[in-house]
Design a protein around this motif. Sequence first.
Motif, PDB file in Angstrom:
ATOM      1  N   TYR A 265       0.876  -1.289   0.073  1.00 34.52           N
ATOM      2  CA  TYR A 265       0.001  -0.006  -0.124  1.00 34.52           C
ATOM      3  C   TYR A 265       0.812   1.342  -0.132  1.00 34.52           C
ATOM      4  N   GLN A 269       1.192   4.374  -2.888  1.00 35.97           N
ATOM      5  CA  GLN A 269       0.826   5.697  -2.427  1.00 35.97           C
ATOM      6  C   GLN A 269       1.987   6.574  -2.703  1.00 35.97           C
ATOM      7  N   CYS A 340      -5.983  -2.222  -4.734  1.00 36.61           N
ATOM      8  CA  CYS A 340      -6.285  -0.927  -5.019  1.00 36.61           C
ATOM      9  C   CYS A 340      -5.851  -0.331  -6.031  1.00 36.61           C
ATOM     10  N   ASP A 459      -5.684   8.069  -0.176  1.00 35.38           N
ATOM     11  CA  ASP A 459      -5.439   7.423  -1.483  1.00 35.38           C
ATOM     12  C   ASP A 459      -5.170   8.509  -2.608  1.00 35.38           C
ATOM     13  N   ILE A 496     -13.861   4.462   0.954  1.00 39.26           N
ATOM     14  CA  ILE A 496     -12.337   3.791   1.009  1.00 39.26           C
ATOM     15  C   ILE A 496     -12.725   3.104   2.220  1.00 39.26           C
TER      16      ILE A 496
END
Length: 636
Positions: A265, A269, A340, A459, A496
């Motif tokens: 993640y 990002q 994602c 996000d 989210i």
Amino acid sequence: MGLLSAGSPLSWEETKKYADHVRQHGIIQFLNIYHKVKERQKDVLKWGDEVEYMLVNFDHENQKVRLVLKGEDMLETLQDRGEKINPNHPTLWRPEYGSYMIEGTPGQPYGGIMAEFNTVEDNMRKRRQEASSLLPNNQSIITVTSFPRLGCPGFTFPEFSPTPVEKGASRSLFFPDEAINKHPRFSTLTRNIRHRRGEKVAINVPIFKDKNTPSPFIEKFPNAIGDDAKAALPDHIYMDAMGFGMGNCCLQVTFQACSIAEARYLYDQLATICPIVMALSAAAPFYRGYVSDIDCRWGVISASVDDRTKEERGLEPLKNNKYRIDKSRYDSIDSYLSTCGEKYNDIDLTIDKEIYSHLTREGIDHPLAQHIAHLFIRDPLTLFEEKIHLDDANESDHFENIQSTNWQTMRFKPPPPNSDIGWRVEFRPMEVQLTDFENSAYVVFVVLLTRVILSYKLDFLIPLSKVDENMKVAQKRDAVRQGMFYFKKDICKAGIAAVDGCYTALNGTEPEHEEYTLMSIDTIINGKEGVFPGLLPILNSYLENMEVDVDTRCTILNYLKLIKKRASGELMTVARWMREFVSNHPDYKHDSVITDKMNYDLLVKCNQIANGQISCPELVGFTTSKTKPSGSKTIV
């Protein structure tokens, strides 16, 4: 600089015979690590920075500055006095590509408490002082991204000449092999990149067209024989060796995540943040004694290690190679890793299909499997005779051989075998700054941003093709004030949710253009009413909700003020400051040429600023120091 094996290096012809062996066993080693630690959770937050330094010699009598080729000796002394006698020594030292370079890191990683931010600058200062203590009065270590006259005649101390037509690693017209670190990894990398490519690397940087710059700007190369400089382009500064890229300095940060999901993640990002921070830290406007039209080293270093053949670059039909490959092995990332991120993976990804099938059969999910299978389209560039046959259950050298020579904006790092180190990500695009204060500010900004991303479930994801476009813009001259960057409009969007450690959009639809828009760096960092809240206001909100002692809070706020004022243009980037220094120098003829005298005056001033001997309010604001030299600084 990646994996530093010892032993007898193989030539490219010998290495390529084992390329499939390295790939096959590298994948086995990765799978062994993955299956052992994929469920590992709740690792403690740790992080650390890496600062690269150059050693310079000031010839005050002749007003010249040159790069000192004694990094290996200095490194040995620093290690002998430090980590070899005290495992808790506050600093660690490692080799870098240039024999005029060293790399310094904290002796122990920083932890998760906010007070750690108050120790970063002090540790960087210790590194600078520790290394400086070994040097005579006319020599210094400096944190300059690109030495302005790298590759010009006589740029090394002692002086050596390049050997373009003789036996050697680089065969450069400008960069002598003596300037390459003596560890066999570095010269072997240099030689094998050239052999694999089938010709020397070609780096062409657009020259800055000042009022007296010849147009077209066409260089002549007296020591070139035959087609030795055939790759040089008009109106460009030509360079032909790995040293012109890997011989630059940078600033990097590595984070340990609590789990593999969190690491993936963060990787995604932060990938969107890379071009923003690169433009914000721009510090490399000069190459081979000329003023360029770029502010960052990224494209230079990318071209300096581009080992792709003509077939792989699409210049000839595929015959001896398997793939067309769109990028150098030093470039921006090509795919997001988290669930994602999948819908934003809009770049055509070249993968090794056999490796991908092997990984998925072993239970690796699609995003991670394609990431590894993409890295492994590359060949190993260095291989040591003693490291061919390894214990795949307990070693990872073959995996790291490929992994560590894919130099991308972000690096996803599995734990080493049988270690207490967790899943990590490395943030790699920053240019090194002149002072410990500036370097600390950029490090703290990025680390704080990771904390906010995780705490607020932010996000930033946009189509990866747009991140690539941002990377191109970020390198342009004065991009921090003039550039426009694609960025997500609503980074705190409702809907989210946390799913298996990954924050994924509940609707699962394809990204829409309305999700992102073009913004200035000032808007992205500082915010603009009705457009974007700004990263710094979000960081400040986070700090207000944290228990932080007064001294640490003051330190952090000073760092964030620097970032704020750099983003707004109120303070200059290092690149802009250097350009103005050269433009205003009495010897500058507005012809894009940087003479020895100009280079000397510039680096004398850089060194004085770095060591707190003079202030530079246009670069870091009005400052005060708690200690000298190079003390903590307060922006007023």
